[in-house]
Design a protein around this motif. Structure first.
Motif, PDB file in Angstrom:
ATOM      1  N   ILE A 240      -7.657   4.809  -4.159  1.00  0.00           N
ATOM      2  CA  ILE A 240      -8.082   4.570  -2.979  1.00  0.00           C
ATOM      3  C   ILE A 240      -8.936   3.391  -3.264  1.00  0.00           C
ATOM      4  O   ILE A 240      -9.055   2.495  -2.301  1.00  0.00           O
ATOM      5  CB  ILE A 240      -8.764   5.975  -2.451  1.00  0.00           C
ATOM      6  CG1 ILE A 240      -9.058   5.562  -1.040  1.00  0.00           C
ATOM      7  CG2 ILE A 240     -10.096   6.266  -3.195  1.00  0.00           C
ATOM      8  CD1 ILE A 240      -7.751   5.854  -0.159  1.00  0.00           C
ATOM      9  N   SER A 241      -9.735   3.434  -4.329  1.00  0.00           N
ATOM     10  CA  SER A 241     -10.668   2.241  -4.275  1.00  0.00           C
ATOM     11  C   SER A 241      -9.922   0.823  -4.446  1.00  0.00           C
ATOM     12  O   SER A 241     -10.595  -0.267  -3.788  1.00  0.00           O
ATOM     13  CB  SER A 241     -11.359   2.347  -5.610  1.00  0.00           C
ATOM     14  OG  SER A 241     -10.826   2.096  -7.024  1.00  0.00           O
ATOM     15  N   ASN A 242      -8.828   0.742  -4.910  1.00  0.00           N
ATOM     16  CA  ASN A 242      -7.940  -0.647  -4.856  1.00  0.00           C
ATOM     17  C   ASN A 242      -7.523  -0.854  -3.597  1.00  0.00           C
ATOM     18  O   ASN A 242      -7.572  -1.817  -2.878  1.00  0.00           O
ATOM     19  CB  ASN A 242      -6.841  -0.389  -6.030  1.00  0.00           C
ATOM     20  CG  ASN A 242      -7.316  -0.979  -7.116  1.00  0.00           C
ATOM     21  OD1 ASN A 242      -8.384  -1.824  -7.415  1.00  0.00           O
ATOM     22  ND2 ASN A 242      -6.590  -0.419  -8.285  1.00  0.00           N
ATOM     23  N   ILE A 243      -7.108   0.080  -2.871  1.00  0.00           N
ATOM     24  CA  ILE A 243      -5.971   0.224  -1.607  1.00  0.00           C
ATOM     25  C   ILE A 243      -7.030  -0.073  -0.485  1.00  0.00           C
ATOM     26  O   ILE A 243      -6.697  -0.858   0.374  1.00  0.00           O
ATOM     27  CB  ILE A 243      -5.039   1.289  -1.349  1.00  0.00           C
ATOM     28  CG1 ILE A 243      -3.874   1.271  -2.612  1.00  0.00           C
ATOM     29  CG2 ILE A 243      -4.393   1.270  -0.099  1.00  0.00           C
ATOM     30  CD1 ILE A 243      -3.271  -0.012  -2.871  1.00  0.00           C
ATOM     31  N   MET A 244      -8.189   0.619  -0.528  1.00  0.00           N
ATOM     32  CA  MET A 244      -9.147   0.120   0.865  1.00  0.00           C
ATOM     33  C   MET A 244      -9.734  -1.178   0.807  1.00  0.00           C
ATOM     34  O   MET A 244      -9.683  -1.850   1.848  1.00  0.00           O
ATOM     35  CB  MET A 244     -10.244   1.226   0.745  1.00  0.00           C
ATOM     36  CG  MET A 244     -10.057   2.522   0.898  1.00  0.00           C
ATOM     37  SD  MET A 244      -9.258   3.063   2.407  1.00  0.00           S
ATOM     38  CE  MET A 244     -10.574   2.373   3.739  1.00  0.00           C
ATOM     39  N   LEU A 245      -9.752  -1.878  -0.456  1.00  0.00           N
ATOM     40  CA  LEU A 245     -10.173  -3.217  -0.413  1.00  0.00           C
ATOM     41  C   LEU A 245      -9.062  -4.150   0.035  1.00  0.00           C
ATOM     42  O   LEU A 245      -8.916  -5.091   0.733  1.00  0.00           O
ATOM     43  CB  LEU A 245     -10.625  -3.901  -1.730  1.00  0.00           C
ATOM     44  CG  LEU A 245     -12.278  -3.324  -2.095  1.00  0.00           C
ATOM     45  CD1 LEU A 245     -12.531  -3.466  -3.670  1.00  0.00           C
ATOM     46  CD2 LEU A 245     -13.088  -4.154  -1.180  1.00  0.00           C
TER      47      LEU A 245
ATOM     48  N   LEU B  32      -6.643  -3.225   1.853  1.00  0.00           N
ATOM     49  CA  LEU B  32      -6.362  -3.214   3.588  1.00  0.00           C
ATOM     50  C   LEU B  32      -7.504  -3.868   4.178  1.00  0.00           C
ATOM     51  O   LEU B  32      -6.952  -4.415   5.196  1.00  0.00           O
ATOM     52  CB  LEU B  32      -6.604  -1.560   3.792  1.00  0.00           C
ATOM     53  CG  LEU B  32      -5.109  -0.953   3.382  1.00  0.00           C
ATOM     54  CD1 LEU B  32      -5.159   0.668   3.409  1.00  0.00           C
ATOM     55  CD2 LEU B  32      -3.628  -1.294   4.046  1.00  0.00           C
ATOM     56  N   VAL B  33      -8.573  -4.008   3.725  1.00  0.00           N
ATOM     57  CA  VAL B  33      -9.509  -4.686   4.269  1.00  0.00           C
ATOM     58  C   VAL B  33      -9.464  -6.281   4.334  1.00  0.00           C
ATOM     59  O   VAL B  33      -9.293  -7.004   5.265  1.00  0.00           O
ATOM     60  CB  VAL B  33     -11.050  -4.479   3.984  1.00  0.00           C
ATOM     61  CG1 VAL B  33     -12.041  -5.480   4.231  1.00  0.00           C
ATOM     62  CG2 VAL B  33     -11.431  -3.127   4.336  1.00  0.00           C
TER      63      VAL B  33
ATOM     64  N   SER C  71       0.770  -1.297   0.101  1.00  0.00           N
ATOM     65  CA  SER C  71      -0.079   0.033   0.044  1.00  0.00           C
ATOM     66  C   SER C  71       0.734   1.210  -0.014  1.00  0.00           C
ATOM     67  O   SER C  71       0.446   2.097  -0.668  1.00  0.00           O
ATOM     68  CB  SER C  71      -1.079   0.053   1.301  1.00  0.00           C
ATOM     69  OG  SER C  71      -1.715  -1.211   1.215  1.00  0.00           O
TER      70      SER C  71
END
Length: 192
Positions: free
Chosen positions: A69-74, A76-77, A17
């Motif tokens: 942000i759309s890729n990294i948020m998923l 990170l979850v 990330s």
């Protein structure tokens, strides 16, 4: 009770990330020249050493903050529980294999276009997480639902959508997640 501290709990996911964020910021600072040079896979001469860097590095590049942000948020979850279950080395290997496979698919099949972003990695992790609770002799219902809903939707979008999203990369990432998940389940005894 001791002092609370921040823990770098998922080193591969967090480092991925942070490297993606660094690639994004570098791209902004260079007018996207660094993104095109290092973090985007496209047909280029095999004599160019950066061709091989891009086959892996394209997963760190993003077309802008919204894409990032759309890729990294998923990531990170979904990523930290996978890293806890499979270990950092195995998850890093899964990321590298998925990056290489999706990079080669792009390089070979789509010579006139470019690919960047972590969505293939995210789809690999989504499918891999649906396999995390697999038991011997059983296919998890979560895997079946993910394949039908997520990957099925990508197949429909690949045919119908007229956007710049690479549904094939999502499908390739999901297939890598399934193959890697089944391979890792065979090398580890089932938990129950």
């Amino acid at each position: 009770m001791g002092r609370l501290r921040i823990q770098y709990n998922a080193p591969v996911v967090l480092t991925f990330s942070l490297l993606s964020l660094a690639a994004l910021l570098l791209g902004m600072a260079t007018g996207e020249r660094s993104t095109w040079l290092l973090f985007c896979v496209y047909r280029s001469p095999l004599t160019d050493p950066l061709t091989y860097v891009r086959l892996f590095g394209h997963v760190l590049g993003h077309a802008g903050y919204g894409h990032f942000i759309s890729n990294i948020m998923l990531l990170l979850v979904v990523g930290p529980p996978l890293e806890e279950k499979y270990g950092s080395r195995r998850l890093l290997a899964c990321i590298a294999i998925t990056a290489l496979v999706s990079g080669l698919v792009q390089f070979i099949l789509f010579p006139g276009s470019a690919l960047l972003g972590a969505s293939g990695i995210v789809f690999m992790m989504i499918v891999l997480s649906s396999l995390a609770g697999m038991r011997e002799g059983a296919i998890p219902l979560t895997l079946i639902l993910v394949v039908i809903l997520y990957l099925g939707g990508e197949v429909v979008d690949a045919v119908a959508a007229q956007d710049s999203v690479s549904q094939l990369t999502h499908i390739v990432g999901g297939l890598c997640g399934a193959a890697l998940g089944f391979a890792m389940s065979r090398s580890h005894p089932f938990s129950r």
